[in-house]
Design an enzyme around this catalytic site. Structure first.
Site, short mmCIF file in Angstrom:
data_model
loop_
_atom_site.label_atom_id
_atom_site.label_comp_id
_atom_site.label_asym_id
_atom_site.label_seq_id
_atom_site.Cartn_x
_atom_site.Cartn_y
_atom_site.Cartn_z
N GLN A 1 0.77 -6.75 -19.17
CA GLN A 1 1.85 -5.77 -19.28
C GLN A 1 2.27 -5.27 -17.91
OE1 GLN A 1 1.68 -2.60 -22.22
NE2 GLN A 1 0.08 -3.73 -23.28
N PRO B 1 -7.57 8.00 -9.20
CA PRO B 1 -6.17 7.76 -9.60
C PRO B 1 -5.88 6.26 -9.69
CG PRO B 1 -6.31 9.32 -7.76
CD PRO B 1 -7.66 8.71 -7.93
N ASP C 1 -2.79 3.83 -9.73
CA ASP C 1 -1.37 3.53 -9.63
C ASP C 1 -1.19 2.02 -9.70
OD1 ASP C 1 -2.04 2.46 -7.20
OD2 ASP C 1 -1.26 4.12 -6.03
N ARG D 1 10.91 7.16 0.21
CA ARG D 1 11.74 8.07 -0.58
C ARG D 1 10.99 9.36 -0.90
NH1 ARG D 1 14.38 7.81 -6.46
NH2 ARG D 1 15.50 9.74 -6.16
N LYS E 1 -2.11 10.16 -13.90
CA LYS E 1 -2.16 9.73 -12.49
C LYS E 1 -1.91 10.90 -11.56
CE LYS E 1 -0.75 7.86 -8.53
NZ LYS E 1 0.07 8.50 -7.48
N ARG F 1 13.22 14.10 -11.76
CA ARG F 1 12.07 14.96 -11.47
C ARG F 1 12.48 16.42 -11.33
NH1 ARG F 1 12.88 10.68 -8.77
NH2 ARG F 1 11.44 8.90 -8.84
N GLN G 1 -11.75 4.56 -4.21
CA GLN G 1 -10.34 4.32 -4.50
C GLN G 1 -9.53 4.30 -3.21
OE1 GLN G 1 -7.45 6.04 -4.16
NE2 GLN G 1 -6.20 5.78 -5.97
#
Length: 216
Positions: A179, A155, A157, A48, A138, A96, A206
């Site tokens: 959570q 970052p 995610d 997307r 992020k 957005r 990362q």
DNA sequence: ACCCAGGAATTGT
DNA sequence: ACAATTCATGGG
């Protein structure tokens, strides 16, 4: 082993990723394109995100012709700043749309120039990015890493969180690990761990971890 | 139909 | 301060 990979070579988990993906690169993208792209990326999947960026280019970019092949360039910030919310919604940006318009306007009004942030420290550049609407920790870290040459940025995610919880469970003691969504507190805990544990080139660690262990 | 997505802003406590 | 809730919508 080359310098950067030797610097992040801290354990068998990342070592396995380095072995398999040796030679992995990090982009040095144009900061403006990078920023808008990662605002689009919030709470969306990669197919997307590609679609949203392609729509932005087709609706607002200028046509580039290479012989028989035509592509659309990334829109200039002035164009997105003047676009209507309705036009932006037509690009499937959803909520957005308003973030992209506001941030584009901020940058046109030259509150600061994104390109100068390459000469700014990691901490200060991060602070400035966080002033923009639609830019949280992020997104800021992604822009720092993928366009502003801050290789210590880490970052976090949903995927990196899962990877850290799976492979580095013993390295941190964080309450409320169950959570579902990321909280500012959780983000800081994972981000601090990544930068302290892997050091100056934490961003490479990362990306090795992300590329090796993200599964779907 | 159901669930999730390279999160951030807003609102409630 | 900090924890829920909301936000739009395509893809698997």
């Amino acid at each position: 082993m080359p310098y950067i990979t030797s610097m992040i070579n801290r354990d068998e988990t990342v070592r396995a990723a380095i072995r398999r993906l040796h030679g992995l690169r990090i982009m040095r993208q144009d900061p403006w394109e990078c920023l808008i792209s990662f605002i689009c990326a919030t709470f969306a999947n990669i197919p997307r995100i590609k679609g949203m960026i392609q729509n932005l280019c087709q609706h607002f970019g200028s046509k580039i012709t290479h012989g028989a092949i035509q592509v659309y360039g990334f829109p200039r910030k002035e164009v997105l700043a003047d676009a209507s919310i309705h036009e932006l919604l037509d690009c499937n940006l959803g909520y957005r749309a308003k973030y992209i318009k506001k941030t584009s306007q901020s940058l046109v009004n030259s509150e600061f120039n994104l390109d100068t942030l390459r000469k700014t420290s990691y901490e200060e550049a991060r602070e400035l990015l966080l002033c923009l609407t639609g830019v949280g920790e992020k997104v800021a870290d992604c822009v720092l890493l993928f366009s502003l040459e801050k290789l210590e940025a880490f970052p976090v995610d949903i995927w990196i969180r899962r990877i850290l919880q799976t492979h580095y469970r013993g390295h941190f003691n964080i309450p409320n690990l169950e959570q579902r969504y990321m909280t500012p507190r959780l983000y800081k805990a994972f981000n601090d761990f990544g930068r302290q544990y892997f050091g100056r080139y934490a961003g490479y660690a990362q990306e090795y971890l992300y590329a090796e262990y993200r599964s779907s």
